[in-house]
Design a protein around this motif. Structure first.
Motif, PDB file in Angstrom:
ATOM      1  N   ALA A 193       0.854  -1.187   0.000  1.00  0.00           N
ATOM      2  CA  ALA A 193       0.000   0.000   0.000  1.00  0.00           C
ATOM      3  C   ALA A 193       0.886   1.231   0.000  1.00  0.00           C
ATOM      4  CB  ALA A 193      -0.936  -0.005   1.213  1.00  0.00           C
ATOM      5  N   THR A 194       0.338   2.341  -0.500  1.00  0.00           N
ATOM      6  CA  THR A 194       1.082   3.608  -0.515  1.00  0.00           C
ATOM      7  C   THR A 194       0.204   4.707   0.052  1.00  0.00           C
ATOM      8  OG1 THR A 194       0.338   4.102  -2.767  1.00  0.00           O
ATOM      9  CG2 THR A 194       2.413   2.922  -2.551  1.00  0.00           C
ATOM     10  N   PRO A 195       0.808   5.752   0.633  1.00  0.00           N
ATOM     11  CA  PRO A 195       0.019   6.862   1.180  1.00  0.00           C
ATOM     12  C   PRO A 195      -0.668   7.637   0.054  1.00  0.00           C
ATOM     13  CG  PRO A 195       2.271   6.867   2.037  1.00  0.00           C
ATOM     14  CD  PRO A 195       2.239   5.912   0.897  1.00  0.00           C
ATOM     15  N   VAL A 196      -1.932   7.939   0.238  1.00  0.00           N
ATOM     16  CA  VAL A 196      -2.694   8.746  -0.710  1.00  0.00           C
ATOM     17  C   VAL A 196      -3.589   9.692   0.070  1.00  0.00           C
ATOM     18  CG1 VAL A 196      -4.409   8.736  -2.547  1.00  0.00           C
ATOM     19  CG2 VAL A 196      -2.669   6.954  -2.486  1.00  0.00           C
ATOM     20  N   GLN A 197      -3.332  10.990  -0.035  1.00  0.00           N
ATOM     21  CA  GLN A 197      -4.152  12.030   0.583  1.00  0.00           C
ATOM     22  C   GLN A 197      -4.382  11.762   2.065  1.00  0.00           C
ATOM     23  OE1 GLN A 197      -7.707  12.241  -1.771  1.00  0.00           O
ATOM     24  NE2 GLN A 197      -6.664  13.134  -3.548  1.00  0.00           N
ATOM     25  N   GLY A 198      -3.285  11.494   2.763  1.00  0.00           N
ATOM     26  CA  GLY A 198      -3.354  11.342   4.203  1.00  0.00           C
ATOM     27  C   GLY A 198      -3.783   9.978   4.686  1.00  0.00           C
ATOM     28  N   SER A 199      -4.137   9.068   3.792  1.00  0.00           N
ATOM     29  CA  SER A 199      -4.512   7.719   4.209  1.00  0.00           C
ATOM     30  C   SER A 199      -3.700   6.721   3.404  1.00  0.00           C
ATOM     31  CB  SER A 199      -6.014   7.484   3.997  1.00  0.00           C
ATOM     32  OG  SER A 199      -6.331   7.605   2.629  1.00  0.00           O
ATOM     33  N   SER A 200      -3.948   5.448   3.653  1.00  0.00           N
ATOM     34  CA  SER A 200      -3.210   4.391   2.968  1.00  0.00           C
ATOM     35  C   SER A 200      -4.124   3.721   1.943  1.00  0.00           C
ATOM     36  CB  SER A 200      -2.711   3.354   3.970  1.00  0.00           C
ATOM     37  OG  SER A 200      -1.999   2.320   3.322  1.00  0.00           O
ATOM     38  N   ALA A 201      -3.639   3.593   0.696  1.00  0.00           N
ATOM     39  CA  ALA A 201      -4.426   2.966  -0.372  1.00  0.00           C
ATOM     40  C   ALA A 201      -3.707   1.724  -0.871  1.00  0.00           C
ATOM     41  CB  ALA A 201      -4.653   3.941  -1.523  1.00  0.00           C
ATOM     42  N   VAL A 202      -4.445   0.622  -0.970  1.00  0.00           N
ATOM     43  CA  VAL A 202      -3.876  -0.622  -1.487  1.00  0.00           C
ATOM     44  C   VAL A 202      -3.506  -0.422  -2.953  1.00  0.00           C
ATOM     45  CG1 VAL A 202      -4.327  -3.066  -1.936  1.00  0.00           C
ATOM     46  CG2 VAL A 202      -5.229  -1.996   0.127  1.00  0.00           C
TER      47      VAL A 202
END
Length: 1187
Positions: free
Chosen positions: A199-208
């Motif tokens: 997963a990578t950080p996206v807009q302050g959250s973590s996205a698979v």
């Protein structure tokens, strides 16, 4: 999936490729980095580089000449939008091949993205092994170009922090896009030691992270919609970690997909090998060669034996000849009869040996065991010719683009005949010296002298022949490559031929004479070679002669088995003797023919054989074997599969003699001298190659109607493979696809300022306010004059400037209340009257003198027969799916909401007073309704979007009843119950041809299955009712149902379930069958008098004469679900479904008319090109299905 087969010079380091159960490591990826001459992407985040491709990429149904490589783990087919538009918001609006897409970064100096195009043999062979390993049941694929992209030690993109980043988690993975002319594949490799985050950080959250394939936006007429998205991972991080541990191609961490095909594409196809092999198997192919490995290690060939390679050079590359003719070296895995029995011919037996297995032909047959044919039976060969050949000093080549090649061999006397079609006269005479083009078939089935064997007896029908011809004295060179692919389902040998080079010119009108010649063949385990110098005499048009020569050398490579009986007594050299050579070019037919007589025997000549069996002068039937006796005595014996006295032989029909010969769920097809078993639809041969077992088919919920998407009027269901699908809202609606809500398009500025906007489901309309006139997008306070009104006012003004009364003798037209020309126009002062069309033009021959008024037909100026009109009972079809049915002199429609009939929305679409309409059909491409009528027999059409009815056929019809449309091939089919035939024509009524004209009494219902090339019809003959089928060209006709029928009036085929259903007014039943299975089940009893029939999803809709109604039946529950009765209670005839979108599927006629000159008629495996009746002098070319 369509496959090409092409030979390669195979490196020995790859010969033993079998996937290992161990996961892929970084060292086993395709070579990458500076040492592989890769380019690299600039360091950073969300960076893109465009790569112009040497050969195009096929992705879904598109072709792309360039791709865009991005830091974020993907390749795009168009310039990617900013990462904020797709990270965490998949699928993207552009085409994407996501190897492992996330917010990635290479700016720390550690990570990198490498890429290159590569057409080197090593890379292409390795790519082919991955693809062929993933699709083991399909034909072999050999790519011609590859793109290798490697993301190495890429990290997640995070805000800057202290430290050098060495401790960051990093991923390494690789994407290889391998392409050939007709397909592209994606090979994605995930290194076991290179997958550290999911997963990578996206807009302050973590996205698979995502892996998969997205087509992007698909352009529509008014709106763009999201195209298919095939996702190989899910929103669970475990699915990302599983990429390095699981497979669809037989080795952990390796994934293969077919991502685009031409000319037809259905869906992304994943590899089919999800099971992992045992630990004992060998490693996957790598570029590394262990220098300590014995250079003479064993090479397995054909899985049947082991042998040492002839000789190896540095780099472990197998060399087979020191000439410049490249040849193939074949390698196969070791096996036993237990798991390879089905690889032997049905006329062969398998035998195990200590080092493998072998196939051997049974007595009465000959070949290599894998390919066996009956002794004495004539053989046929079919194929195509491709390539480019220059003639003489010409700077432009003659191109061969699939010219038909046919051959016939009388085996018991060695005569062979070859014909190649569509040869232009620019090259035809110059090919006459090349009788050797067909000479290989003569060698393969040459008449055998005692102790010697022809080519097929030794190596069977799968081999590659490469030849080089050097013409003297000009030194022109021609390369010939022929791939013999074995025996097809029609018992014909299949060959593909490629010609490249230059030949000396032979002028048109010349003749060529080739004398007898001999050629010595040298045999080894996997190769046969020969060379010779041949002379030929050219007689020029002026009568002079010229003797010329050419040098010929050829190499034949094949798969051999060390223990094969066909090789047991093989002599190292044999001589082919060819005489009675005949060559002819027919310029009128653009056809070249070769004929010759062939014998195989001793290179020393030996004593000439006098026995007729060896001379060919025996008089046995062409389907017989000549058995030599003492001296000149012999006997004739019919070949296997035939019976008779040997002088005359007749084919045995094994299918009729033993109906159960093929077992359950199989169909027996009789062929000359043999038979062939084919599994019914939904079944495939099992591991034994004989038993038909049911195929597991993933459920396509979109076709079955079991999806959870909103109704078809609001949402679209897109099948993505397996049992997965995507729901998306149609243009004009918003939502998640499962629930879609109408968008209110009535925003300011949509309509004219003097108009009112009315929102509708999925759309909107504009209507001018009271006192204004126009279409709502443009409104005016002044009513626009019609053509008639303008004509009238101008005529009045020109006739009398000072008043409304025209002078005597002038003509002023009359207009009706809607401004249209009245059908009858008169010149009041003279008393003459005549008829006019809707444009006011006088209809020739209708003018009458004073006191007589002509009977003029109302041309519909009050209301067009189809289209918007002021009459409340005549309407164009709104959006969505509808039922169209015929009643008396009109065609009406019922809108469908899901499967429910919206009875309050039912209205007339088309008024045709005093006509009796029988059959109706719908063309979903042009949105046309077609109908048959019997009062003045004709077939007509009209657009459901507005326009005049047009009669397309009015001659040579007596009682046209049923009608059906092939929307892919652009043809229509109809039955005529007086002429008792079935006819086909182009949709404009031209190119008519009768395809069924026998054994019909009362044909009525007819339907098409365009994607599968099948036609179905019912004959309600009261003495012998039946339901029949054939291919769309009328071939392969057969009866499907003949028992327990009464009056089978209605017929429908549901492509989603592959069910053929009928309604019977005699038995009062509705029944269904799968045409390929032979099953039959009852859906419903108690019908009163059904006539027409159609289907949509799970429902069947039929018209009933006694109930004067359209009745809906749930096919799955077998219960009536709804009924609609029109206001006018009269008989209802034909019924059809007008789809909102064309059903999915393609056939060979859908593109470029199947390359046919006239009628293209689909068949299950191809198409037939047919000529219309009376086609003399129109340049029509007929071709059968397949070739």
């Amino acid at each position: 999936m369509g496959r090409q087969q092409q030979g390669w010079l195979v490196c020995a380091s790859f010969l033993g490729f079998v996937a290992s159960v161990q996961s892929i490591t970084r060292g086993e990826l395709f070579p990458f980095g500076p040492s592989a001459r890769d380019q690299s992407l600039e360091a950073g985040n969300d960076l893109t580089r465009r790569l112009q491709l040497d050969k195009p990429l096929l992705f879904y149904d598109g072709t792309f000449d360039s791709i865009f490589i991005n830091t974020n783990g993907f390749v795009a087919t168009a310039e990617p939008t900013a990462e904020s538009t797709y990270l965490g918001n998949m699928p993207p609006k552009f085409g994407m091949i996501a190897a492992l897409q996330g917010d990635l970064d290479t700016s720390d100096g550690v990570g990198n993205v490498f890429f290159r195009q590569d057409s080197s043999p090593d890379v292409l062979i390795r790519a082919a092994q991955y693809i062929n390993g993933a699709f083991p049941e399909d034909d072999e694929v050999n790519p011609t170009n590859a793109v290798v992209i490697t993301w190495v030690d890429v990290a997640t993109h995070e805000p800057p922090s202290r430290g050098d980043g060495i401790d960051k988690k990093r991923n390494t993975f690789q994407l290889v896009i391998a392409s050939l002319e007709t397909a592209s594949y994606a090979i994605v490799l995930y290194a076991r030691d290179g997958m550290q985050f999911s997963a990578t950080p996206v807009q302050g959250s973590s996205a698979v992270m995502h892996a998969g394939f997205s087509k992007g936006l698909v352009r529509g007429f008014l709106y763009n919609t999201q195209g298919p998205y095939y996702r190989t991972s899910t929103d669970d991080e475990a699915s990302i970690r599983a990429l390095a541990e699981e497979t669809n191609s037989g080795k952990r961490g390796s994934w293969v997909y077919e991502i685009g095909t031409s000319p037809y594409f259905t869906n992304v196809a994943p590899g089919e090998v999800t099971d992992l092999p045992s630990e004992a198997t060998t490693q996957a192919p790598t570029e590394r060669v262990d220098e300590q490995t014995d250079a003479r290690r064993t090479v397995y060939t054909d899985g049947q034996n082991e042998q040492d390679p002839p000789y190896e050079t540095e780099g472990a590359q197998v060399e087979v000849d020191d000439t410049d003719i490249n040849v193939d070296v074949f390698s196969y895995k070791l096996g036993t009869c237990a798991n390879n029995q089905n690889k032997c011919s049905q006329f062969g037996d398998c035998k195990d040996h200590s080092s493998g297995y072998c196939c051997n032909c049974r007595p009465g047959f000959y070949g290599n065991g894998i390919q066996c044919v009956a002794e004495g039976k004539p053989q046929r060969m079919n194929g195509k010719v491709h390539g480019k050949v220059y003639v003489g000093d010409s700077a432009s080549p003659v191109e061969f683009t699939g010219n038909d090649l046919h051959s016939y061999v009388v085996v018991n006397d060695g005569r062979s005949y070859v014909a190649i079609s569509d040869i232009p006269d620019a090259i035809g005479p110059s090919l006459l010296p090349l009788s050797a083009l067909g000479g290989v078939i003569g060698w393969a089935f040459a008449l055998e002298q005692p102790g010697f064997k022809n080519g097929f007896s030794i190596i069977g029908g799968e081999f590659t022949r490469q030849a080089e011809v050097t013409f003297l004295p000009g030194n022109e060179k021609l390369a010939i490559r022929q791939e013999f692919k074995g025996i097809d389902e029609h018992d014909h040998l299949v060959v593909s031929t490629n010609l490249e080079g230059r030949v000396p010119e032979v002028p048109l009108g010349s003749t060529v004479k080739i004398g007898p010649y001999s050629e010595v063949y040298q045999y080894s385990n996997n190769m046969i070679t020969s060379s010779s110098t041949r002379a030929y005499e050219v007689t020029l048009p002026d009568g002079s002669t010229d003797t010329r020569t050419y040098q010929w050398r050829q190499t034949i490579t094949f798969q051999s088995c060390q223990h094969a009986e066909s090789l047991r007594d093989m002599k190292p050299t044999q001589m082919l003797s060819v005489d009675q050579v005949f060559v002819l070019y027919n310029a009128n037919n653009a056809l070249i023919r070769f004929a010759m007589s062939n014998k195989i025997g001793d290179i020393n000549g030996g004593q000439p054989e006098e026995n007729p069996c060896f001379t060919g002068r025996h008089g046995c039937d062409t389907n017989a074997v000549c058995r030599p006796g003492e001296g000149n005595h012999f006997t004739c014996e019919c070949a296997a599969g035939f019976n008779g006295d040997g002088r005359t032989c007749y084919d045995n029909d094994e299918c009729r003699e033993n109906p159960l010969i093929c077992g359950s769920h199989a169909i027996c097809n009789n062929q000359p001298g043999t038979f062939r078993c084919e599994c019914e639809d939904g079944y495939l041969f099992g591991d034994d190659g004989q038993t038909c077992v049911e195929v597991y088919r993933p459920v396509d919920a979109c076709e079955e109607g079991t999806h959870t998407c909103d109704i078809p009027e609001r949402a679209q269901c897109s099948y993505t493979g397996g049992s997965s699908y995507i729901c998306s809202c149609l243009p004009g609606f918003i939502g998640d696809g499962r629930v879609c809500q109408d968008i209110d398009e009535c925003q300011p500025g949509r309509c004219h300022q003097d108009a009112t906007c009315y929102n509708t489901q999925g759309s909107f309309t504009c209507e001018c306010r009271a006192g204004y006139y126009g279409d709502g997008f443009s409104c005016s306070s002044e009513r626009r004059k019609t053509r008639c009104q303008t004509h009238r006012d101008q005529s009045a003004a020109e006739s009398s400037p000072r008043g409304p009364r025209p002078p005597v003798g002038s003509f002023i037209p009359t207009c009706d209340e809607n401004g249209g020309y009245t059908p009858t126009q008169c010149q009041g002062s003279t008393g003459y009257c005549w008829c006019v069309d809707r444009n006011g033009q006088e209809i020739h021959g209708t003018r009458n003198g004073p006191g007589s008024t002509p009977m003029c037909i109302d041309h519909g100026s009050v209301s067009p027969p189809v289209g918007p009109t002021t009459r409340p009972d005549v309407n164009p079809l709104p959006q969505g799916t509808h039922l169209l049915f015929a009643q008396s002199g009109k065609i009406e429609h019922i809108p469908l909401e899901g499967y429910k009939m919206k009875k309050d929305g039912a209205k007339a679409v088309l008024h045709l007073p005093e006509k009796v309409i029988i059959g109706v059909a719908y063309d979903c491409v042009e949105k046309m309704v077609y109908w048959t009528e019997i009062t003045s027999p004709s077939i007509s059409k009209a657009s459901i979007q507005g326009g005049e009815p047009t009669t397309v056929i009015r001659s040579d019809l007596d009682s046209p009843e049923g009608i059906a449309i092939d929307h892919l091939g652009r043809t229509m089919f109809w039955t005529d119950s007086v002429r008792d035939h079935i006819e086909v024509a182009s949709l404009d009524g031209s190119q008519r041809r009768v395809i069924i004209d026998s054994d019909l009494v009362n044909p009525r219902a007819i339907i098409t299955d365009p994607p599968n090339g099948n036609l179905y019809w019912a004959d309600w003959n009261r003495d012998a009712p039946k339901i029949e089928t054939s291919y769309m060209d009328g071939s392969n006709r057969r009866v499907l149902i003949k028992d327990d029928l009464g009056l089978p009036n209605g017929l429908t085929y549901d492509s989603q379930s592959s069910l053929l259903c009928w309604a019977d007014a005699g038995t009062h039943k509705m029944e269904c069958t799968h045409p390929g299975h032979g099953d039959r089940r009852m859906v419903m009893e108690g019908l009163q008098y059904p006539f027409g029939m159609t289907s949509f999803g799970k429902n069947i809709y039929y018209t009933d004469w006694r109930r004067d109604a359209v009745v809906a039946v749930d096919r799955q529950s077998g219960k009536e679900s709804d009924e609609f009765q029109p206001q006018k209670r009269t008989k209802i005839y034909g019924i059809t479904t007008a789809y909102a979108q064309c059903p999915s599927g393609r056939n060979y006629c859908a593109v470029n008319n199947g390359d046919c000159t006239h009628l293209c008629l689909a068949t299950p495996n191809g198409r037939s090109c047919k000529c219309p009746r009376n086609a003399v002098g129109v340049g029509c070319v007929e071709r059968d299905s397949g070739y």
